[in-house]
Design an enzyme around this catalytic site. Structure first.
Site, PDB file in Angstrom:
ATOM      1  CG  HIS A 165       1.866   0.118   4.980  1.00 22.72           C
ATOM      2  ND1 HIS A 165       1.045  -0.560   5.810  1.00 22.72           N
ATOM      3  CD2 HIS A 165       0.670   1.094   4.354  1.00 22.72           C
ATOM      4  CE1 HIS A 165      -0.084  -0.378   5.700  1.00 22.72           C
ATOM      5  NE2 HIS A 165      -0.312   0.623   4.839  1.00 22.72           N
ATOM      6  CG  ASP A 181      -2.326  -0.992   1.070  1.00 22.86           C
ATOM      7  OD1 ASP A 181      -2.140  -1.615   0.101  1.00 22.86           O
ATOM      8  OD2 ASP A 181      -3.115  -0.696   1.864  1.00 22.86           O
TER       9      ASP A 181
HETATM   10 ZN   LIG Z   1      -2.490   3.350   2.882  1.00 20.95          ZN
END
Ligand SMILES: [Zn+2]
Length: 234
Positions: free
Chosen positions: A199, A53
Site C-alpha cells: 500500500h 493498492d
Molecule cells: Zn485497498
C-alpha cells in the site's frame, strides 16, 4: 431437557463452523466460488509483479520518479473516488506506462452487497480508468481481498479476472511496522511468479523511496525481473 441442550449445542457448533467457513472463503486468496482468481503465476522463471493498492494521491510524482529510477513497470489497483479526486495523477500513471487495475469506486467490503451496487462500483471505476487514458485490459482486485457470491458472480459473468497476491508484508503488524522490516520480508517470501502487494500510497515519500528502491535492488540481485500483472500472466 438434556436432549434439547445437546441439540442446541450441536446447532450452535454447526452455525459457528459455517460462519468460520464463510469467513475463510471470503478472505481466501486462491479460491472463490465463481470466476478465475489469480494470486501468483506457476512458473520457474524469475519474474514477479509489484502491485500497489488504493490511490492515487498527491504523491504520484514521487512514486513515479522512484519507479523510473528502479526501472520498474508496476500495476496500480486504483480506487474510483481517488481517481476523481486526483485525475491528473491517474493520467500520469497511465502515461508512464504502468498497468492500471480496478479496486472499486468506494473501497468497501464487497460482501452482502446488491448486484446493482457491485456493478456500479466496478463500471464507474472502469470508466474513470478509461478517462485517464488507459487502453489495456482492466484487471480487478477486491478491497481487503474480500469476495463472496455477488462479486465473483459479477466478475465471472463479465469475464473479468480477480487478481489477489501471495506476498503481503503489511498483513503482519510486526512486519508492517517499518520499511526496514517490510523489505526483508518481501525479499524472503518472493518466489518465481509472485504477485507482491504493497500500500505504497499511504507511506511518507522517504518510506516510499526506501521500500521501492530496496525491494527492486534486493530482488534484482536475486535474479528477478519485474513485469506488470498482465505481462506476468501472458
Ligand atoms: Zn485497498
Amino acid at each position: 431437557m438434556k436432549k434439547i441442550a445437546a441439540i442446541l449445542l450441536i446447532s450452535v457448533s454447526v452455525l459457528l463452523l459455517s460462519a468460520y467457513g464463510l469467513y475463510k472463503l471470503m478472505n481466501a486468496c486462491t479460491f472463490q466460488l465463481f470466476g478465475e482468481v489469480v494470486s501468483s503465476l506457476d512458473t520457474n522463471q524469475k519474474t514477479v509483479a509489484l502491485t500497489f493498492d488504493d490511490g492515487p494521491n498527491d504523491k504520484a510524482d514521487h512514486v513515479l520518479h522512484t519507479l523510473e529510477q528502479a526501472n520498474i513497470k508496476a500495476t496500480f489497483f486504483l480506487i474510483g473516488e481517488s481517481i476523481e479526486k486526483y485525475p491528473e495523477e491517474a493520467e500520469k500513471l497511465v502515461q508512464a506506462g504502468h498497468e492500471i487495475g480496478n479496486h472499486t469506486y468506494s473501497h468497501q467490503r464487497m460482501i452482502f452487497k446488491s448486484p446493482s451496487f457491485i456493478e456500479n462500483e466496478i463500471e464507474k471505476t472502469d470508466q474513470l480508468i478509461r478517462e485517464a487514458g488507459y487502453e489495456g485490459e482492466i484487471l480487478f482486485r477486491p478491497p481487503y481481498g474480500k469476495k463472496i457470491l455477488g462479486l465473483p458472480y459479477y466478475l465471472s459473468q463479465h469475464d473479468r479476472k480477480t487478481i489477489t497476491w501471495d506476498v503481503e508484508p503489511e498483513s503482519y503488524p510486526e512486519v508492517a511496522k517499518s520499511p526496514e522490516t517490510i523489505v526483508p520480508y518481501v525479499l524472503q517470501h518472493t518466489k518465481p511468479g509472485s504477485i507482491i502487494l504493497l500500500h505504497i500510497w499511504h507511506y511518507s515519500k522517504e518510506k516510499q523511496s526506501y521500500i521501492i528502491e530496496n525491494v527492486a535492488k534486493g530482488l534484482k540481485e536475486k535474479g528477478y525481473t519485474f513485469q506488470t500483472v498482465s505481462q506476468l500472466l501472458q
